[in-house]
Enzyme design. Structure first.
Site, PDB file in Angstrom:
ATOM      1  N   ASP A   1       6.781 -27.578 -13.047  1.00 30.58           N
ATOM      2  CA  ASP A   1       7.851 -28.390 -12.449  1.00 30.58           C
ATOM      3  C   ASP A   1       7.792 -29.814 -12.990  1.00 30.58           C
ATOM      4  O   ASP A   1       8.819 -30.427 -13.301  1.00 30.58           O
ATOM      5  CB  ASP A   1       7.727 -28.425 -10.922  1.00 30.58           C
ATOM      6  CG  ASP A   1       8.596 -27.376 -10.238  1.00 30.58           C
ATOM      7  OD1 ASP A   1       8.890 -26.351 -10.901  1.00 30.58           O
ATOM      8  OD2 ASP A   1       8.976 -27.569  -9.072  1.00 30.58           O
TER       9      ASP A   1
ATOM     10  N   LYS B   1      -9.844 -26.756 -12.737  1.00 36.43           N
ATOM     11  CA  LYS B   1     -10.628 -27.758 -12.029  1.00 36.43           C
ATOM     12  C   LYS B   1     -12.080 -27.288 -12.021  1.00 36.43           C
ATOM     13  O   LYS B   1     -12.656 -26.956 -10.965  1.00 36.43           O
ATOM     14  CB  LYS B   1     -10.088 -27.948 -10.601  1.00 36.43           C
ATOM     15  CG  LYS B   1      -8.813 -28.767 -10.529  1.00 36.43           C
ATOM     16  CD  LYS B   1      -9.036 -30.258 -10.693  1.00 36.43           C
ATOM     17  CE  LYS B   1      -9.699 -30.844  -9.470  1.00 36.43           C
ATOM     18  NZ  LYS B   1      -9.979 -32.308  -9.662  1.00 36.43           N
TER      19      LYS B   1
ATOM     20  N   TYR C   1      -2.277 -17.087  -5.382  1.00 37.31           N
ATOM     21  CA  TYR C   1      -1.056 -16.422  -4.920  1.00 37.31           C
ATOM     22  C   TYR C   1      -1.342 -15.026  -4.364  1.00 37.31           C
ATOM     23  O   TYR C   1      -0.582 -14.522  -3.548  1.00 37.31           O
ATOM     24  CB  TYR C   1      -0.048 -16.295  -6.067  1.00 37.31           C
ATOM     25  CG  TYR C   1       0.870 -17.482  -6.228  1.00 37.31           C
ATOM     26  CD1 TYR C   1       0.359 -18.739  -6.522  1.00 37.31           C
ATOM     27  CD2 TYR C   1       2.249 -17.344  -6.097  1.00 37.31           C
ATOM     28  CE1 TYR C   1       1.199 -19.829  -6.682  1.00 37.31           C
ATOM     29  CE2 TYR C   1       3.097 -18.424  -6.256  1.00 37.31           C
ATOM     30  CZ  TYR C   1       2.565 -19.658  -6.544  1.00 37.31           C
ATOM     31  OH  TYR C   1       3.399 -20.735  -6.701  1.00 37.31           O
TER      32      TYR C   1
ATOM     33  N   ASP D   1       2.278 -23.558 -11.516  1.00 35.93           N
ATOM     34  CA  ASP D   1       3.472 -23.773 -10.700  1.00 35.93           C
ATOM     35  C   ASP D   1       3.772 -25.276 -10.627  1.00 35.93           C
ATOM     36  O   ASP D   1       4.909 -25.714 -10.842  1.00 35.93           O
ATOM     37  CB  ASP D   1       3.234 -23.201  -9.301  1.00 35.93           C
ATOM     38  CG  ASP D   1       4.463 -23.307  -8.416  1.00 35.93           C
ATOM     39  OD1 ASP D   1       5.566 -23.040  -8.922  1.00 35.93           O
ATOM     40  OD2 ASP D   1       4.309 -23.661  -7.236  1.00 35.93           O
TER      41      ASP D   1
ATOM     42  N   ASP E   1      -5.780 -32.171 -12.828  1.00 35.71           N
ATOM     43  CA  ASP E   1      -5.228 -33.436 -12.324  1.00 35.71           C
ATOM     44  C   ASP E   1      -5.069 -34.442 -13.474  1.00 35.71           C
ATOM     45  O   ASP E   1      -4.038 -35.113 -13.601  1.00 35.71           O
ATOM     46  CB  ASP E   1      -6.100 -34.021 -11.188  1.00 35.71           C
ATOM     47  CG  ASP E   1      -7.563 -34.187 -11.563  1.00 35.71           C
ATOM     48  OD1 ASP E   1      -8.015 -33.603 -12.566  1.00 35.71           O
ATOM     49  OD2 ASP E   1      -8.283 -34.921 -10.841  1.00 35.71           O
TER      50      ASP E   1
END
Ligand code: IPM
Ligand code: MG
Length: 394
Positions: free
Chosen positions: A279, A218, A168, A275, A251
């Site tokens: 959600d 990751k 970001y 983020d 993932d």
């Protein structure tokens, strides 16, 4: 490096936030709030939070409230999504309550003045590095999830998203010319200290809950992920060996969140994965209209952490101004403010119980109707019902 002392000052999460009334302040006015309703449904849901704040006022728990603009409405008024004056005010108060920012009208604006930049500036300049996003499934809503009821019933997990760094904010960023084509660049960047402080927040919080942390990155493809994993492990081994720690690729974490979310207690992850995963976790609980969040930084002089509270949902321009929005996420964000900024854990619980009781009565805004339909109540009716339950609880 960050400001000196930050690493030695893990967030005091839960019920241990110090209340140290500044000299010369009466107890009545020693709680300051800046309300930034923002755009879209922000003002509607915030109006219901105001009712809750007023109710606490009648019970002797009052707040010094001021209100200002952020996002598209600030751009309309001032040509910037956050003025310096509003930024300065946010730095001074005990807690900022934000509704939502953004809307299609602003899509055409330059990146630097988009409504979202106002929110990102608040997060960055207040250094709100720990974003707490709880995903709790209210009993009355267990049927609303797209997953089977037994997968989500009783769910109570907490995602801690790093909020002030990563892709970001990393440099270089931009759209550049390379030969005869354009290239878009963003940079994932994390320092050890940035990882360490958010890891500490996660471990502190886990100790007050199920004592389990799962860290997601990751590390199989990203160096920043390798460092993330190393630092989280180091902080664990040195300072929190009593907390159960596991690591997962983000993932696989997304997959596990939908397969069996109750395996998790606290998840700690970076800004971008957080983020996405938050959600996803929010939707496990049935509606994005239910999920609050707290963004916390280092303790201020009075012992309270720098803090901003906001619903996880966005500005929902498609339903804005119609009285259809669910105010619960915003109201529960205020409950988080009671708990984390003002050491009012009992009052936070009272408010959460009031929400639960209203849902148990079958009161539903449109987002909670489910496939069988029914008659939804308005935003204001939902707010009134919650205040009525609060009143009935004393
Ligand atoms: C969130 C939102 C924000 C983000 C947007 C509005 C900038 O999606 O808080 O999750 O991407 O962080
Ligand atoms: Mg988001």
């Amino acid at each position: 490096m960050n400001a000196p002392g930050l690493l030695d000052a893990p967030l005091r999460l839960g019920y241990a936030v110090a209340t140290n009334p500044a000299k010369g302040h009466s107890a009545m006015t020693d709680r300051s709030l800046l309300i930034l309703p923002g755009d879209g449904i922000g003002p509607e849901v915030m109006a219901e939070v105001r009712k809750v704040i007023d109710w606490f006022g009648t019970r002797g728990i009052s707040f010094d409230v001021s209100e200002d603009l952020v996002g598209g409405c600030a751009y309309d008024a001032h040509g910037t999504p956050l003025t310096d004056a509003t930024m300065a005010k946010a730095q001074e108060v005990d807690a900022v309550l934000l509704g939502a920012v953004g809307g299609p009208k602003y899509d055409v604006l330059d990146f630097s003045v988009k409504p979202e930049r106002g929110l990102l500036r608040l997060r960055k300049e207040m250094d709100l590095y720990a974003n707490l996003r709880p995903a709790q499934c209210f009993d009355a809503l267990a049927d609303f999830s797209s997953l089977k009821k037994d997968v989500v019933a009783g769910l109570d997990i907490m995602i801690i998203r790093e909020l002030t760094s990563g892709v970001y904010f990393g440099e270089p960023r931009g759209i550049f010319k390379e030969g005869n084509e354009r290239v878009g660049i963003n940079t994932q960047r994390y320092t050890e200290s940035e990882i360490a402080r958010v890891a500490r927040s996660a471990f502190e919080l886990a100790r007050k809950r199920g004592n389990k942390v799962c860290s997601m990155e990751k590390a199989n493809v990203m160096e920043s992920g390798v460092l993330w994993r190393d630092v989280v492990q180091e902080i664990h081994d040195a300072e929190y060996p009593d907390v159960e720690l596991s690591h997962m690729y983000a993932d696989a974490g997304a997959m596990q969140l939908t397969r069996w979310p109750k395996q998790f207690d606290v998840i700690v992850t970076d800004n971008l994965f957080g983020d996405l995963l938050s959600d996803l976790a929010a939707m496990l609980t049935g509606s994005l209209g239910m999920l609050p969040s707290a963004s916390l930084g280092a303790p201020m002089e009075n012992g309270r952490p720098k803090a901003l509270y906001e619903p996880v949902h966005g500005s929902a321009p498609d339903i804005a101004g119609q009285g259809r929005a669910n105010p619960i996420a915003c109201i529960l964000s205020f409950a988080m403010a009671l708990r984390y900024s003002f050491d009012l854990g009992a009052e936070a619980e009272r408010l959460e119980h009031a929400v639960n009781a209203v849902l148990a009565d079958g009161v539903r805004t449109a987002d909670l109707m489910g496939p069988e339909g029914g008659a939804p109540v308005s935003t204001a009716t939902m707010g009134d019902a919650i205040v009525a339950k609060l009143a009935a609880s004393v």
